[in-house]
Design an enzyme around this catalytic site. Sequence first.
Site, short mmCIF file in Angstrom:
data_model
loop_
_atom_site.label_atom_id
_atom_site.label_comp_id
_atom_site.label_asym_id
_atom_site.label_seq_id
_atom_site.Cartn_x
_atom_site.Cartn_y
_atom_site.Cartn_z
N ASP A 44 0.87 -1.17 0.00
CA ASP A 44 0.00 0.00 0.00
C ASP A 44 0.92 1.23 0.00
OD1 ASP A 44 -2.32 1.63 0.69
OD2 ASP A 44 -1.41 1.75 2.67
N ASP A 46 -0.18 5.10 1.06
CA ASP A 46 -0.41 6.08 2.13
C ASP A 46 -0.40 5.42 3.50
OD1 ASP A 46 -0.93 8.53 0.58
OD2 ASP A 46 -2.58 7.36 -0.23
#
Length: 295
Positions: A44, A46
Amino acid sequence: MFSYIQQIPELTKATVWMKDSKRVEHILKSIKESGINTLQVISDFDMTLTRFAHNGKRCPTSHNILDSSKLISETGQAELKNLLNTYYPIEVDSTRSIEEKLPFMVEWWTKAHALLIEQKIRKDQLTAAVKESDAMLREGFQLFFDHLHQHSIPLLIFSAGIGDILEEVIRQEGFFHPNIKVFSNYMDFDESGVLQDFKGELIHVYNKREGALLNSGHFQELKSRHNVLLLGDSLGDLTMADGVQDLQNILKIGYLNDKVEEGKQSYLDSYDIVLERDETMDVPNAILQYLTSAQ
Ligand code: C5P
Ligand code: MG
């Protein structure tokens, strides 16, 4: 104490939690025995590759970089902040199921993207917006990106953020190496370079499984890589590897950044290794070092 922990002393850090350390040992050994040419990394962006906080202050997500930039009018910024204050607490609410949260997430992303489109953002303004932001990759990110590149391990960055912004964050640091591929929400600019829409199917925090299945071509290219190191910070990130072909071993590392006490049990139940308020890449880096070392 297990032998692999002696080789990965970072796993004894006070911020590291494992429900079943024997299982972690087993997965690590299996991946190592298969060799690094069977490994792919899926991460991922953020709050996983970027920091959650620095000196007590929240760091921005790729959306926040734009939301609080000069490219957005004052009223636009206030409206985007309002959306964040309304929907972020729902995103991280451990008392609601993912199914319950889904419609709210779609609403958040749809409203935020519509507001961004209203702002007539120009493509050539993005570089400056990122430069002027407080975006921060986690401590040790250089080693992480370089290590994967040096060992030709593919890195898929799978983000419900904004692809153009996250690429720019990594490029400005000089680490957007050719082994990186990104699945994210990309901006669609008209012929004069003004934002007119977002491309493709919306990716939000809880529909990454659908995003993974839509991108089957990527996983087909990596079909000899049956082992996965997955990095995330949300329970929604757990489905990022759902498109991997003939998956053999997956080691899931989860950053638990916020609502730590409420979230701990569900993170421990779903991630193999949980990193509590850890702003560094130390553990993923140490694991990669172990997996790529000769002994
Ligand atoms: O890269 P990642 O998948 O983590 O990006 C999604 C994150 O972006 C979410 O965790 C969410 O909190 C944040 N977000 C935001 N502003 C929006 C939509 C999502 O900060 N408008
Ligand atoms: Mg995230």
